[in-house]
Every structure is written in C-alpha cells, then in structure tokens.
Write a protein that holds these residues in place. Structure first.
Motif, PDB file in Angstrom:
ATOM      1  N   VAL A   3       0.883  -0.889  -0.308  1.00 54.10           N
ATOM      2  CA  VAL A   3      -0.091   0.016  -0.580  1.00 54.10           C
ATOM      3  C   VAL A   3       1.366   1.245   0.174  1.00 54.10           C
ATOM      4  O   VAL A   3       2.378   1.420   0.400  1.00 54.10           O
ATOM      5  N   ILE A   7       1.584   1.206   6.732  1.00 59.40           N
ATOM      6  CA  ILE A   7       0.667   0.730   8.108  1.00 59.40           C
ATOM      7  C   ILE A   7       1.516  -0.719   8.559  1.00 59.40           C
ATOM      8  O   ILE A   7       1.673  -1.206   7.838  1.00 59.40           O
ATOM      9  N   LEU A  12      -3.243  -3.794   8.423  1.00 60.02           N
ATOM     10  CA  LEU A  12      -4.074  -4.189   6.587  1.00 60.02           C
ATOM     11  C   LEU A  12      -4.479  -5.479   6.748  1.00 60.02           C
ATOM     12  O   LEU A  12      -5.732  -5.568   6.608  1.00 60.02           O
ATOM     13  N   LEU A  15      -8.560  -4.171   8.939  1.00 53.93           N
ATOM     14  CA  LEU A  15      -9.093  -4.361   7.417  1.00 53.93           C
ATOM     15  C   LEU A  15      -9.368  -5.407   6.767  1.00 53.93           C
ATOM     16  O   LEU A  15     -10.650  -5.116   6.216  1.00 53.93           O
ATOM     17  N   GLU A  75      -8.583   1.782   0.233  1.00 50.94           N
ATOM     18  CA  GLU A  75      -9.054   2.794   0.638  1.00 50.94           C
ATOM     19  C   GLU A  75      -8.657   3.114   2.392  1.00 50.94           C
ATOM     20  O   GLU A  75      -8.928   4.260   2.875  1.00 50.94           O
ATOM     21  N   VAL A  76      -7.101   2.968   2.423  1.00 55.78           N
ATOM     22  CA  VAL A  76      -6.303   3.415   3.138  1.00 55.78           C
ATOM     23  C   VAL A  76      -5.852   4.470   2.477  1.00 55.78           C
ATOM     24  O   VAL A  76      -5.407   5.315   3.438  1.00 55.78           O
ATOM     25  N   ASP A  77      -5.841   4.284   1.083  1.00 59.19           N
ATOM     26  CA  ASP A  77      -5.383   5.817   0.706  1.00 59.19           C
ATOM     27  C   ASP A  77      -6.662   6.837   0.932  1.00 59.19           C
ATOM     28  O   ASP A  77      -6.395   8.018   1.475  1.00 59.19           O
ATOM     29  N   LYS A  80      -6.026   8.149   3.816  1.00 54.72           N
ATOM     30  CA  LYS A  80      -5.259   8.656   4.370  1.00 54.72           C
ATOM     31  C   LYS A  80      -5.556  10.334   3.409  1.00 54.72           C
ATOM     32  O   LYS A  80      -5.057  11.380   4.958  1.00 54.72           O
ATOM     33  N   TYR A 109     -12.466   3.267  11.837  1.00 55.93           N
ATOM     34  CA  TYR A 109     -12.367   4.657  11.431  1.00 55.93           C
ATOM     35  C   TYR A 109     -13.084   5.973  12.422  1.00 55.93           C
ATOM     36  O   TYR A 109     -13.409   6.025  12.847  1.00 55.93           O
TER      37      TYR A 109
END
Length: 382
Positions: A3, A7, A12, A15, A75-77, A80, A109
């Motif tokens: 990613v 993280i 991860l 998630l 989703e992580v992006d 962020k 979240y």
C-alpha cells in the motif's frame, strides 16, 4: 499486501477481515481470540480457520479473496486523504469498554483523538424532534457532565444528539460522535460544521468504510457502538418506538447502566422515557444523578441544576393554552420542535393524513404557535 501508506501488517489484515463479505462481528472476535492477532488469522491455514466455530469454507475463500483485493490499499489511501485513522481491536488504543461487548467492530475509522479519559463516557441520546424542555434538559445535563470531565457520546443525529454534542463543546468538554455512515459522508448534512468541531475537540468514529452512505440498517449497528463506548446511556426524550430505546436495550444487553429523564405524561416524547423508568431505569434530573450511580466523583462538583423555566408563570399560561387544543392539533404540535421539521416528517411522526396535517398546521399558524420557515418546513414559535 503493498500500500502507499505505511501501515502495519496487522492493521492491514484487520482491514481485510473487516471488509470480508459474510464475516460477522462475533466471528471476527472469535478468530482474534483464537489466533491473537489479525495477521495470524490471515496467515492461518484453511483447516486451522475452519476449526473455529462457524467458519466455513465459503467464508475462508471470501477472506482469501479480500486479502488480495485492490480495494484494501485504495481504502487505506482514502483514509489517509481524509486525514483520518484506523484503530484495530488488537491495538492497545482500541476503546476498552467497546472491546468488552459481545459484537465489537473489529476496526474503527476515526477522525480526532480517542483519549484514555474517554473510558469515563456517558451516552446521551433521544428523539430527533425534541421539545423545548428536552433541549434544555440535554444542555444542562451535558454541561454538568462536561464539568465532571465525563466524555459525552452520541450519534450526531438531529435533535437531542446534536444538542448533546453542542452543549458539551460549549462547556469545554469532550464529546464523541458515532456515525451510521462513512466518516466522509456526514448525516445529516446540516451537521457538517458540528462534526468538524467534534473531531477537533473529541473524536468522530465509524465502523463503515469510506464513502458509505447512511442507510436504515446502519443505525442499530451504530447504536451498539454508542452504548458500547459508554458506562451508561441517558435517554432524554423518546416516543414509544424510538431508536433511542433500541440504544437503551443495547446498553442493558451490554451490562451498562440505563438512565432516563422523566417528562410530561401528556407528551408523546416522554412515553418511552417514562416507561424506561417504570422498568427500572435510573431517573435523572441532574448530572449528579448520573455520577452518583456510576460512582465516578469528578475533579469538581457542578452546581445543582433543575429544569424549571426562568418564567414559570408564562410557561403555566402557555401549558393551559396548549391543553385546550383539539387532540389532533396538539399531536401535530407535540411532534414538532424549535428546529425546522419538514411536513412529511410531521405526517410520519403523527400518523395523520397529509391533508389533516396541513389543516392543523394552518390552524397552529393562526394561533401563533408555529411558523412556516421555508417551503414545507415548519418550526414552533413557543
């Protein structure tokens, strides 16, 4: 998994577990308890996973596919880009009270900061169409709780929820808003500014992925988090079938305290709270009543507060006038609040026909009890 955001592998995998179709909260919790970390769950063999209760081969395949799904790094992006954070249930900063419930979300979240002092939290919830009395009670209760250093948790909804957050912020206290949507989809829209303020002076949390819109099925899930984050839940005003009563029931199921503010026997918004009191909920008049029950002495004692109005004579005269309204007209008045409410919502809450509601609103306008704000939106004048 690769990613763009640095993280941990555990987060991860957390998630991935969270986004796996068919993976329920209880199953997630059971897997974590068995394997002790999210990465250990994802790295376990199919056979090892299926030894855990209720984990079938279909669910294992679903997990394997999700782990490789490109939506995980996306989703992580998104998190962020929104300047938000993720907290997994395996992490030390995951809320301890929430971890105790039967079906905690495996992932939160967050925007803003969850702090150690938030362990001393009380949920304040109620109807989306409160009376003037309900709004004043909420303001005073939350101001008192803020003086004690208690964090106030609510759902950012219209009415009592929004007033709870606002009163806490105005009193310099901490507050947590739990959403029934993704962090980037604030509902209702008019609370976007309030939501930003809460994130700066407390935290906004959700278990729903970014971009998730508000749906009816999301709010009971949200409610279990509201009560799960809290030592007790206070219901200020609630009709007989209010969603706030669902939150109270969840608090009971989670072995947490339930409090209720008494109200007029003639108000439909006090039927739910009065019934809670009959069933054993702690009757609440001041923040002291809550603190006494929770046995949490604070750093300073707030002044004794009552909920009487400043002009008691004027209110007595108003109550006499209101008591003489025709029954259906009084019902329409009771479902309204000082905040604007659309006529369709009045129809839904009152159970009356649209034509009858329109006629009663006109009569109430002529009596200077309500006013048309804009379009088909009305609010009380007194």
């Amino acid at each position: 998994m690769v990613v763009s955001l640095s993280i941990s592998e555990d987060l991860l995998c957390c998630l991935a577990l969270h986004l796996t179709p068919g993976m329920g909260h209880v199953t997630c919790k059971r897997l974590l308890e068995t394997f002790e970390s999210p990465s250990a769950v994802c790295n376990a063999s199919d056979l090892e996973l299926m030894k855990v209760g209720r984990v079938r081969s279909e669910l294992v395949r679903s997990l394997r596919n999700t782990v490789k799904d490109p939506r995980i790094p996306k989703e992580v992006d998104r998190v962020k880009a929104f300047r938000a954070g993720l907290i997994g249930m395996h992490e030390n900063n995951y809320p301890a009270l929430l971890r105790e419930i039967h079906d905690p979300p495996i992932l939160l979240y967050t925007q803003g900061d969850l702090m150690p002092q938030d362990e001393y939290s009380v949920a304040v919830v109620g109807t989306r169409t409160p009376t003037r009395y309900g709004l004043e009670v909420t303001r005073r209760l939350c101001a008192g709780l803020a003086e004690y250093g208690v964090t106030v948790v609510s759902g950012l909804a219209r009415g009592i929820d929004g007033k709870a957050h606002r009163a806490c912020l105005d009193s310099g206290g901490r507050t947590i808003a739990v959403l029934g949507s993704g962090l980037d989809v604030v509902y209702p829209r008019e609370h976007e500014t309030l939501c930003r303020e809460v994130s700066k002076r407390g935290a906004v949390v959700s278990e729903f992925p970014m971009g998730t819109g508000p749906k009816g099925a999301h709010f009971p899930k949200r409610n279990r988090i509201i009560s799960g984050l809290s030592l007790g839940t206070v219901v200020v005003e609630a009709a007989e079938r209010s969603g706030s009563l669902i939150t109270a029931q969840m608090a009971l199921d989670q072995n947490r305290e339930v409090f209720a503010v008494p109200g007029s026997t003639g108000s439909m918004f006090s039927r739910g709270t009065n019934r809670l009191i009959k069933q054993g909920a702690k009757l609440v008049e001041t923040a002291d009543d809550i603190i006494e029950e929770l046995r949490r002495p604070g750093p300073r004692k707030p002044s004794q507060q009552s909920f009487s109005w400043k002009d008691e004579k004027a209110d007595q005269e108003a109550n006499i006038f209101l008591s003489n309204l025709p029954p259906e007209e009084r019902l329409v008045y009771d479902v309204m609040a000082s905040d604007p409410i659309h006529v369709d919502e009045i129809v839904r809450l009152s159970g009356l026909a649209a034509g009858a509601v329109a006629a009663h609103l006109l009569s109430l306008e002529l009596k200077s009890l309500v006013e048309q704000v804009s379009g088909n939106t009305y609010s009380r004048k007194r």
